[in-house]
Every structure is written in C-alpha cells, then in structure tokens.
Design a protein around this motif. Structure first.
Motif, PDB file in Angstrom:
ATOM      1  N   ARG A 258      82.361  -2.319 -12.632  1.00  0.00           N
ATOM      2  CA  ARG A 258      81.368  -3.394 -12.787  1.00  0.00           C
ATOM      3  C   ARG A 258      80.052  -2.962 -12.145  1.00  0.00           C
ATOM      4  O   ARG A 258      78.972  -3.217 -12.680  1.00  0.00           O
ATOM      5  CB  ARG A 258      81.855  -4.699 -12.126  1.00  0.00           C
ATOM      6  N   MET A 259      80.147  -2.298 -10.980  1.00  0.00           N
ATOM      7  CA  MET A 259      78.940  -1.832 -10.304  1.00  0.00           C
ATOM      8  C   MET A 259      78.240  -0.748 -11.125  1.00  0.00           C
ATOM      9  O   MET A 259      77.015  -0.750 -11.257  1.00  0.00           O
ATOM     10  CB  MET A 259      79.267  -1.309  -8.909  1.00  0.00           C
ATOM     11  N   VAL A 260      79.016   0.161 -11.728  1.00  0.00           N
ATOM     12  CA  VAL A 260      78.434   1.199 -12.588  1.00  0.00           C
ATOM     13  C   VAL A 260      77.693   0.551 -13.754  1.00  0.00           C
ATOM     14  O   VAL A 260      76.567   0.929 -14.086  1.00  0.00           O
ATOM     15  CB  VAL A 260      79.530   2.171 -13.090  1.00  0.00           C
ATOM     16  N   ALA A 261      78.299  -0.459 -14.371  1.00  0.00           N
ATOM     17  CA  ALA A 261      77.663  -1.156 -15.502  1.00  0.00           C
ATOM     18  C   ALA A 261      76.389  -1.861 -15.054  1.00  0.00           C
ATOM     19  O   ALA A 261      75.382  -1.859 -15.770  1.00  0.00           O
ATOM     20  CB  ALA A 261      78.640  -2.155 -16.117  1.00  0.00           C
ATOM     21  N   LEU A 262      76.421  -2.452 -13.870  1.00  0.00           N
ATOM     22  CA  LEU A 262      75.238  -3.138 -13.341  1.00  0.00           C
ATOM     23  C   LEU A 262      74.085  -2.147 -13.165  1.00  0.00           C
ATOM     24  O   LEU A 262      72.958  -2.428 -13.566  1.00  0.00           O
ATOM     25  CB  LEU A 262      75.584  -3.806 -12.007  1.00  0.00           C
ATOM     26  N   VAL A 263      74.363  -0.982 -12.569  1.00  0.00           N
ATOM     27  CA  VAL A 263      73.318   0.026 -12.364  1.00  0.00           C
ATOM     28  C   VAL A 263      72.773   0.491 -13.705  1.00  0.00           C
ATOM     29  O   VAL A 263      71.557   0.595 -13.890  1.00  0.00           O
ATOM     30  CB  VAL A 263      73.850   1.214 -11.526  1.00  0.00           C
ATOM     31  N   ARG A 264      73.651   0.725 -14.646  1.00  0.00           N
ATOM     32  CA  ARG A 264      73.199   1.152 -15.981  1.00  0.00           C
ATOM     33  C   ARG A 264      72.304   0.124 -16.641  1.00  0.00           C
ATOM     34  O   ARG A 264      71.305   0.447 -17.271  1.00  0.00           O
ATOM     35  CB  ARG A 264      74.431   1.384 -16.855  1.00  0.00           C
ATOM     36  N   ARG A 265      72.693  -1.144 -16.512  1.00  0.00           N
ATOM     37  CA  ARG A 265      71.941  -2.228 -17.151  1.00  0.00           C
ATOM     38  C   ARG A 265      70.579  -2.446 -16.499  1.00  0.00           C
ATOM     39  O   ARG A 265      69.589  -2.703 -17.168  1.00  0.00           O
ATOM     40  CB  ARG A 265      72.766  -3.525 -17.087  1.00  0.00           C
ATOM     41  N   GLU A 266      70.490  -2.325 -15.177  1.00  0.00           N
ATOM     42  CA  GLU A 266      69.268  -2.676 -14.448  1.00  0.00           C
ATOM     43  C   GLU A 266      68.320  -1.500 -14.200  1.00  0.00           C
ATOM     44  O   GLU A 266      67.191  -1.710 -13.809  1.00  0.00           O
ATOM     45  CB  GLU A 266      69.633  -3.317 -13.100  1.00  0.00           C
ATOM     46  N   TRP A 267      68.775  -0.271 -14.394  1.00  0.00           N
ATOM     47  CA  TRP A 267      67.963   0.914 -14.084  1.00  0.00           C
ATOM     48  C   TRP A 267      66.757   1.001 -15.009  1.00  0.00           C
ATOM     49  O   TRP A 267      66.860   0.835 -16.212  1.00  0.00           O
ATOM     50  CB  TRP A 267      68.812   2.169 -14.239  1.00  0.00           C
ATOM     51  N   ARG A 268      65.594   1.282 -14.407  1.00  0.00           N
ATOM     52  CA  ARG A 268      64.357   1.483 -15.164  1.00  0.00           C
ATOM     53  C   ARG A 268      63.649   2.716 -14.617  1.00  0.00           C
ATOM     54  O   ARG A 268      63.539   2.896 -13.403  1.00  0.00           O
ATOM     55  CB  ARG A 268      63.403   0.279 -15.026  1.00  0.00           C
ATOM     56  N   GLY A 269      63.126   3.552 -15.513  1.00  0.00           N
ATOM     57  CA  GLY A 269      62.340   4.710 -15.097  1.00  0.00           C
ATOM     58  C   GLY A 269      63.163   5.776 -14.387  1.00  0.00           C
ATOM     59  O   GLY A 269      64.373   5.839 -14.507  1.00  0.00           O
ATOM     60  N   LEU A 270      62.469   6.606 -13.602  1.00  0.00           N
ATOM     61  CA  LEU A 270      63.137   7.708 -12.907  1.00  0.00           C
ATOM     62  C   LEU A 270      63.818   7.292 -11.613  1.00  0.00           C
ATOM     63  O   LEU A 270      64.848   7.848 -11.241  1.00  0.00           O
ATOM     64  CB  LEU A 270      62.120   8.818 -12.601  1.00  0.00           C
ATOM     65  N   SER A 271      63.270   6.307 -10.915  1.00  0.00           N
ATOM     66  CA  SER A 271      63.810   5.943  -9.598  1.00  0.00           C
ATOM     67  C   SER A 271      64.616   4.647  -9.612  1.00  0.00           C
ATOM     68  O   SER A 271      65.077   4.206  -8.579  1.00  0.00           O
ATOM     69  CB  SER A 271      62.664   5.819  -8.589  1.00  0.00           C
ATOM     70  N   GLY A 272      64.767   4.040 -10.757  1.00  0.00           N
ATOM     71  CA  GLY A 272      65.548   2.802 -10.839  1.00  0.00           C
ATOM     72  C   GLY A 272      64.698   1.576 -11.058  1.00  0.00           C
ATOM     73  O   GLY A 272      65.191   0.558 -11.531  1.00  0.00           O
TER      74      GLY A 272
ATOM     75  N   VAL B  70      67.022  -2.649  -9.967  1.00  0.00           N
ATOM     76  CA  VAL B  70      68.363  -2.128  -9.726  1.00  0.00           C
ATOM     77  C   VAL B  70      68.835  -2.309  -8.290  1.00  0.00           C
ATOM     78  O   VAL B  70      69.954  -2.757  -8.043  1.00  0.00           O
ATOM     79  CB  VAL B  70      68.495  -0.649 -10.170  1.00  0.00           C
ATOM     80  N   TRP B  71      67.992  -2.010  -7.298  1.00  0.00           N
ATOM     81  CA  TRP B  71      68.467  -2.051  -5.912  1.00  0.00           C
ATOM     82  C   TRP B  71      68.690  -3.475  -5.413  1.00  0.00           C
ATOM     83  O   TRP B  71      69.691  -3.735  -4.735  1.00  0.00           O
ATOM     84  CB  TRP B  71      67.557  -1.224  -5.011  1.00  0.00           C
ATOM     85  N   PRO B  72      67.835  -4.449  -5.752  1.00  0.00           N
ATOM     86  CA  PRO B  72      68.176  -5.827  -5.400  1.00  0.00           C
ATOM     87  C   PRO B  72      69.476  -6.294  -6.077  1.00  0.00           C
ATOM     88  O   PRO B  72      70.268  -7.032  -5.478  1.00  0.00           O
ATOM     89  CB  PRO B  72      66.971  -6.644  -5.883  1.00  0.00           C
ATOM     90  N   ALA B  73      69.710  -5.847  -7.310  1.00  0.00           N
ATOM     91  CA  ALA B  73      70.952  -6.215  -8.005  1.00  0.00           C
ATOM     92  C   ALA B  73      72.164  -5.604  -7.311  1.00  0.00           C
ATOM     93  O   ALA B  73      73.208  -6.260  -7.162  1.00  0.00           O
ATOM     94  CB  ALA B  73      70.891  -5.777  -9.463  1.00  0.00           C
ATOM     95  N   VAL B  74      72.049  -4.366  -6.846  1.00  0.00           N
ATOM     96  CA  VAL B  74      73.149  -3.715  -6.117  1.00  0.00           C
ATOM     97  C   VAL B  74      73.391  -4.449  -4.798  1.00  0.00           C
ATOM     98  O   VAL B  74      74.541  -4.693  -4.410  1.00  0.00           O
ATOM     99  CB  VAL B  74      72.854  -2.219  -5.881  1.00  0.00           C
ATOM    100  N   GLU B  75      72.324  -4.824  -4.106  1.00  0.00           N
ATOM    101  CA  GLU B  75      72.477  -5.578  -2.852  1.00  0.00           C
ATOM    102  C   GLU B  75      73.181  -6.907  -3.095  1.00  0.00           C
ATOM    103  O   GLU B  75      74.046  -7.308  -2.313  1.00  0.00           O
ATOM    104  CB  GLU B  75      71.112  -5.786  -2.191  1.00  0.00           C
ATOM    105  N   ARG B  76      72.828  -7.612  -4.184  1.00  0.00           N
ATOM    106  CA  ARG B  76      73.517  -8.871  -4.531  1.00  0.00           C
ATOM    107  C   ARG B  76      74.990  -8.629  -4.831  1.00  0.00           C
ATOM    108  O   ARG B  76      75.860  -9.391  -4.423  1.00  0.00           O
ATOM    109  CB  ARG B  76      72.851  -9.551  -5.735  1.00  0.00           C
ATOM    110  N   PHE B  77      75.279  -7.541  -5.539  1.00  0.00           N
ATOM    111  CA  PHE B  77      76.668  -7.189  -5.857  1.00  0.00           C
ATOM    112  C   PHE B  77      77.483  -7.079  -4.575  1.00  0.00           C
ATOM    113  O   PHE B  77      78.566  -7.660  -4.463  1.00  0.00           O
ATOM    114  CB  PHE B  77      76.710  -5.869  -6.636  1.00  0.00           C
ATOM    115  N   PHE B  78      76.972  -6.356  -3.585  1.00  0.00           N
ATOM    116  CA  PHE B  78      77.702  -6.190  -2.327  1.00  0.00           C
ATOM    117  C   PHE B  78      77.751  -7.492  -1.531  1.00  0.00           C
ATOM    118  O   PHE B  78      78.758  -7.798  -0.903  1.00  0.00           O
ATOM    119  CB  PHE B  78      77.108  -5.051  -1.502  1.00  0.00           C
ATOM    120  N   ALA B  79      76.682  -8.275  -1.576  1.00  0.00           N
ATOM    121  CA  ALA B  79      76.668  -9.552  -0.848  1.00  0.00           C
ATOM    122  C   ALA B  79      77.706 -10.516  -1.414  1.00  0.00           C
ATOM    123  O   ALA B  79      78.233 -11.358  -0.679  1.00  0.00           O
ATOM    124  CB  ALA B  79      75.280 -10.173  -0.903  1.00  0.00           C
TER     125      ALA B  79
END
Length: 196
Positions: free
Chosen positions: A163-177, A181-190
C-alpha cells in the motif's frame, strides 16, 4: 424470456454494477470482498491475492502450501539500527524468506526497487532486537522510515508495505517527489496502529 435467461440477466446486472463500483473480488471464489479484506501470499507467483473472509479461513493454519495467509499484526519497534544492512535509502521494508535470504524493497515512482541484503547481518540485528526474529517469512516485513527526520520502525503485514509503494507511486511528482509524496508518507505512518 426463460427463467434461465432472467437469472443470467440478473447475475450479469449484479456483476456489471460491482465492476462499475470498482469492487474487488476474491481471487479464489470471485465473491465480492469488503474494504480491509484479507490477503494471501502466493509463493508460486510471489504475489498478493485478494481473498474473502470465508476463503481466508482455509489458510488460517500456516501450512507449507502455495498460499500463505498474510497476518494482521502490526508492532511498533524502538529505533533499530538498519545501517548494518547496507541499505542507502530511508524508506524501505525488509522481508525475510523461508530459505534464509532477506530482501529490501524501497518504493519509487516506478514501483518497488528490490535488492538482497546480507542474511547474517539481519540475524545479528534480530539478536539485538528480538521481535525481528518473530517476523513471519514472506508475509511480514520490517518497515522503516527515516526520511525527513522521522524514525519509524514497524513489523507489519506485507500488504501494508505494498500500500505504501502504491501511495508513493501515485503521489510522486518530478525528480524529487514534489510537494505531495512526503506529507502523504508521513500520514501513512501516522495512521498505522498497533494490532495483534
């Protein structure tokens, strides 16, 4: 119209409505599955399979067959020194396998990057953190996030990792994300909660 024809139309109509609603189906019996449904790990194909609750009961005993039920356990761990595994990324999950090997997988815009880690280093790390010795091969993982100052270490079912891999794939933009993406990853862990 015959009774068989009417029945076929009703079944087809229900099937069409389910497909239109985006509902998932059990990969074993084709029954509709609810959100939060269980998963099986298919050892032959190395893939997760969606399964309904009645079918999941068939795999409750951890047998040596092709399918293994993915457990529901989540356990938050104290900080674990994963640097000994030689993985250069901060968002990664480690999956031990029945043959003694351990793979690391990190999410990327293209999906999960995968590489093998030193099994002896994993064993030494598990000796220092005993809960790691209880990680069920193939179906549980050590999920780590040390990106942007976080220090999260969890034993989770592998479906959480994907699920986390899919989230990163869906939210990633450009070269650095990008900025999403990073706020979405933080929400995932929270939103991860411990459960047994």
């Amino acid at each position: 119209m015959t009774v068989d024809g009417a029945l076929a139309r009703v079944i087809r109509s229900a099937s069409d409505r389910a497909a239109a609603a985006g509902s998932e189906r059990c990969d074993l019996c084709a029954a509709l599955v609810a959100d939060g449904h269980p998963h099986l790990y298919d050892t032959g194909a190395a893939e997760l399979r969606c399964v309904c609750r009645p079918c999941s009961v068939l795999f409750a005993d951890d047998g040596a067959g092709r399918y293994r039920l993915v457990p529901r356990r989540r356990l938050r761990l104290p900080a674990v020194d994963t640097a000994v595994l030689g993985v250069p990324v901060g968002l990664v999950f480690f999956v031990p396998h029945r043959d003694g090997t351990v793979t690391a997988q990190g999410p990327s815009p293209a999906g999960a990057m995968r590489w093998e880690v030193d099994a002896a280093a994993w064993q030494r790390m598990a000796e220092r953190c005993p809960p790691l010795a209880s990680v069920a091969p193939e179906v549980e993982a050590l999920l780590v996030n040390t990106v942007r100052g976080l220090d999260e270490h969890w034993i989770v079912p592998v479906d959480d990792c994907y699920r986390m891999v899919a989230l990163v794939r869906r939210e990633w933009r450009g070269l650095s994300g990008g900025g999403r993406v990073w706020p979405a990853v933080e929400r995932f862990f929270a939103e991860l909660t411990e459960r047994s």
